[in-house]
Enzyme design. Sequence first.
Site, short mmCIF file in Angstrom:
data_model
loop_
_atom_site.label_atom_id
_atom_site.label_comp_id
_atom_site.label_asym_id
_atom_site.label_seq_id
_atom_site.Cartn_x
_atom_site.Cartn_y
_atom_site.Cartn_z
N TYR A 1 0.82 -1.22 0.00
CA TYR A 1 0.00 0.00 0.00
C TYR A 1 0.85 1.26 0.00
O TYR A 1 0.40 2.33 -0.43
CB TYR A 1 -0.95 0.02 1.21
CG TYR A 1 -2.37 -0.39 0.88
CD1 TYR A 1 -3.10 -1.17 1.77
CD2 TYR A 1 -2.98 -0.01 -0.31
CE1 TYR A 1 -4.40 -1.56 1.48
CE2 TYR A 1 -4.27 -0.39 -0.61
CZ TYR A 1 -4.98 -1.18 0.28
OH TYR A 1 -6.27 -1.57 -0.02
N GLU A 2 2.07 1.18 0.50
CA GLU A 2 2.94 2.37 0.59
C GLU A 2 3.75 2.60 -0.69
O GLU A 2 4.42 3.62 -0.83
CB GLU A 2 3.90 2.21 1.77
CG GLU A 2 3.28 2.51 3.14
CD GLU A 2 2.27 1.46 3.56
OE1 GLU A 2 2.50 0.25 3.31
OE2 GLU A 2 1.24 1.84 4.12
N THR B 1 -9.54 -12.76 4.61
CA THR B 1 -10.55 -11.81 4.10
C THR B 1 -10.13 -11.35 2.70
O THR B 1 -9.15 -11.83 2.15
CB THR B 1 -10.63 -10.57 5.02
OG1 THR B 1 -9.43 -9.78 4.83
CG2 THR B 1 -10.75 -10.97 6.49
N HIS C 1 -9.01 -8.46 2.06
CA HIS C 1 -8.08 -7.32 2.19
C HIS C 1 -6.98 -7.37 1.13
O HIS C 1 -6.71 -6.38 0.46
CB HIS C 1 -7.46 -7.32 3.59
CG HIS C 1 -6.48 -6.22 3.79
ND1 HIS C 1 -5.12 -6.40 3.77
CD2 HIS C 1 -6.67 -4.90 4.00
CE1 HIS C 1 -4.50 -5.25 3.95
NE2 HIS C 1 -5.42 -4.32 4.10
N ARG D 1 7.99 -17.98 -7.23
CA ARG D 1 7.86 -16.88 -8.18
C ARG D 1 8.82 -15.71 -7.95
O ARG D 1 8.96 -14.84 -8.80
CB ARG D 1 6.42 -16.36 -8.15
CG ARG D 1 5.43 -17.31 -8.79
CD ARG D 1 4.02 -17.01 -8.37
NE ARG D 1 3.06 -17.83 -9.10
CZ ARG D 1 2.82 -19.11 -8.83
NH1 ARG D 1 3.52 -19.72 -7.84
NH2 ARG D 1 1.95 -19.80 -9.55
#
Length: 145
Positions: free
Chosen positions: A48-49, A77, A79, A119
């Site tokens: 997110y940053e 979840t 998220h 990966r």
Amino acid sequence: MSLLPTRISILAAEFNKSIIDTMISEAQKTAREAGITDIRVIKVAGCYEIPLIAELELSQSDTGIVVALGYIERGETLHGEVMGNVVHQALVQLQLKHRKPVGIGIIGPGATEEQAQARKVDYAQAAVRASLKNWSLLQGSQKKS
Ligand SMILES: Nc1c(NC[C@H](O)[C@H](O)[C@H](O)CO)[nH]c(=O)[nH]c1=O
Ligand SMILES: CC(=O)[C@@H](O)COP(=O)(O)O
């Protein structure tokens, strides 16, 4: 019109440190092998940053390419799925805004540790190689215009 970017900025989400450390090394190695000497590594807390720091880096004239590295793990979840969508969209938009390549090496969302381990090298290498290819395509198009 240089054939190679002055600087590549590698932005790494260290939420999953063991995976990311390998990805950083692989991305640095791939960039060096391509002839890049100015390689900046910036570690952020999580995926997110990445977009905010990508914006800051792309705004600098010497930064030709940003490479984003991360791993969004499988959770209980949605998220991770939301984060993946938001971050990928933001990074694509930043490419278009700045007309500079952003190599996206983010594993997942929803990846297991085993899937990430399988990966981490390929995603890191591909993010550098794809962004360098786009760099040369951009240089070519600017020469023609
Ligand atoms: N769950 C994962 C995260 N979560 C952290 C966020 O990226 C962010 O740091 C937090 O929401 C505070 O703003 N980050 C990853 O990179 N990978 C994950 O699996
Ligand atoms: C992808 C994530 O946020 C993960 O680290 C935790 O996910 P969840 O809160 O859905 O279990």
